[in-house]
Design an enzyme around this catalytic site. Structure first.
Site, mmCIF file in Angstrom:
data_model
loop_
_atom_site.group_PDB
_atom_site.id
_atom_site.type_symbol
_atom_site.label_atom_id
_atom_site.label_comp_id
_atom_site.label_asym_id
_atom_site.label_seq_id
_atom_site.Cartn_x
_atom_site.Cartn_y
_atom_site.Cartn_z
ATOM 1 N N ALA A 66 0.869 -1.184 0.000
ATOM 2 C CA ALA A 66 0.000 0.000 0.000
ATOM 3 C C ALA A 66 0.899 1.227 0.000
ATOM 4 O O ALA A 66 2.106 1.118 0.215
ATOM 5 C CB ALA A 66 -0.898 0.029 1.230
ATOM 6 N N LYS A 67 0.337 2.361 -0.265
ATOM 7 C CA LYS A 67 1.054 3.631 -0.112
ATOM 8 C C LYS A 67 0.034 4.725 0.018
ATOM 9 O O LYS A 67 -1.094 4.591 -0.486
ATOM 10 C CB LYS A 67 1.929 3.905 -1.336
ATOM 11 C CG LYS A 67 3.097 4.805 -1.045
ATOM 12 C CD LYS A 67 4.160 4.007 -0.332
ATOM 13 C CE LYS A 67 5.482 4.703 -0.234
ATOM 14 N NZ LYS A 67 6.534 3.710 0.006
ATOM 15 N N GLY A 68 0.416 5.788 0.708
ATOM 16 C CA GLY A 68 -0.468 6.934 0.819
ATOM 17 C C GLY A 68 0.332 8.193 0.601
ATOM 18 O O GLY A 68 1.567 8.171 0.624
#
Ligand code: GLU
Length: 418
Positions: free
Chosen positions: A106-108
């Site tokens: 994931a990444k934000g």
């Protein structure tokens, strides 16, 4: 699909296609593996210190859910876009799978220059962003961590916001927290330490003595500074370092301990006594044993790959080398690449340790953390170098293949619902 249109996403997608060709992944399975499972875009209204309100854009992308919760950092940077975050989430998937962690990637990110906000504004931004994505994260769902432009304090605010929402402390919702809040010993140093460990292994393999070897480090944030310090501890001479403000060079080697103090006081390596200024492009092409890009994506391109004069390229950043640059490096054949998904994996590996410690409320010594970290990195290094040799593959394709294959197998075993 143009939802993720961005040069960095195109780059991650191109790498995936090359690996899929190598593994013989059928067309039916390719898009399932390549595109993020889900993505959330949010507007984050923040009251500024001057009384005005400003709306920032934020994203969280979860790449695949086949092996467990998702995991990856939160980036604060003015260039953050959905496509960039999606690419970074894809790399997290292959990185976690390569190192055997029970996570999808994931990444934000938030499109913001954190240096232009006060601490109080950053806190309000972080809390509101956390609130906007609160149903999308959780210790069993998706676990954020620091990335470019965020740090332990950011994670403490995220953990607090999430915990206030649930009504009890949930340390396992983020990693990279301060140690006194359930963070892990050795997490802050983990990425840079891992980079130096793997660079050391590469030197062993190539017969380069670490004492007297030379290194150049682009980026002097949490990763670059610890990598430089750890390499210096192995006897490596640090010729040059840089940050967004510029680079510094000393042919006799930079005292990393003194430099750390200087950066703490001045916020940048620029102006460090006993050094001369150097441009980013000149720095990348300095003759050295180890070049460590520890900043942002797409730094080594078709424009400079032919001019690199290092023997080892230790990719501490995510995606520092473009596929066109890879082609040049492959043709040259004289540079040993430690690809990003392996080189900087130390961070997420110790994040995993932190999460496990939080879930069990049972904490380890720093020595245990470091020993377990090196054991995992050693396993990945041996597996990837053997795979590269056996299959006559570049180190990048070998590393990505191990990661992609594991996710592909998980998806095949679980089947397609319904
Ligand atoms: N942001 C780091 C990375 O790119 C760490 C992610 C994590 O610890 O979850 O690998």
């Amino acid at each position: 699909m143009d939802l993720y249109d961005h040069p960095t996403f195109a780059m991650a997608a191109r790498q995936f296609d090359l690996v899929a060709d190598h593994l013989g992944i059928p067309d039916n399975d390719r898009d399932r593996l390549k595109y993020p499972k889900r993505a959330l875009a949010v507007s984050i209204p923040v009251r500024l210190d001057n009384g005005n309100t400003k709306v920032f854009q934020g994203y969280r992308v979860q790449h695949h859910l086949s092996l467990g919760p998702t995991k990856g950092g939160i980036r604060y940077h003015p260039d953050v876009t959905l496509g960039e975050v999606a690419a970074l989430s894809m790399w997290m998937s292959w990185k976690c799978a390569l190192t055997g962690l029970p996570y999808g990637g994931a990444k934000g990110g938030v499109t913001v220059d954190p240096r232009k906000l006060s601490v109080a504004e950053l806190e309000r931004l972080t809390r509101r962003f956390t609130q906007e994505i609160i149903s999308f994260i959780g210790p069993q769902i998706d676990i954020p961590a620091p990335d470019v432009g965020t740090n332990e304090q950011t994670m403490a605010w995220m953990m607090d916001t999430y915990s206030v929402h649930t009504g009890f402390s949930v340390p396992g919702v983020v990693t990279g927290k301060p140690v006194h809040l359930g963070g892990s010993l050795g997490r802050r140093e983990a990425t840079g330490r891992g980079v130096a460990y793997l660079a050391g292994r590469a030197m062993d393999m190539l017969g380069i003595a670490s004492t007297g070897a030379t290194a150049v480090v682009q980026g002097f944030g949490n990763v670059g500074s610890v990598a430089a310090y750890s390499l210096a501890q192995q006897g490596v001479k640090i010729l040059a370092v840089s940050d967004v403000g510029g680079g510094i060079y000393n042919s006799k080697g930079i005292d990393t301990r003194a430099l750390d103090k200087w950066v703490t006081a001045n916020g940048t390596p620029v102006g460090f006594p006993d050094s001369e200024p150097i441009s980013n492009s000149d720095m990348l092409c300095l003759a050295c044993d180890i070049l460590v890009p520890a900043a942002l994506e797409r730094q080594i391109t078709e424009a400079n790959a032919g001019n690199l004069r290092c023997r080892i390229l230790a990719e501490a950043a995510n995606g520092p080398t473009t596929p066109l640059a890879d082609e040049i490096l492959d043709r040259r054949g004289d540079i040993f690449v430690i690809p990003d998904v392996m080189c900087n994996a130390g961070g997420v590996v110790v994040s995993y340790f932190e999460w496990v410690q939080d879930l069990q409320s049972f904490f380890w010594s720093e020595q245990e953390v470091v020993d377990k970290l090196f054991r995992i990195l050693e396993g990945a290094f041996v597996q990837v170098t053997q795979q590269a040799k056996r299959g006559k593959l570049s180190m990048r394709i070998a590393a990505l293949s191990v990661g992609v294959k594991r996710v592909w197998e998980a998806k095949k075993s679980r089947g397609l619902f319904p």
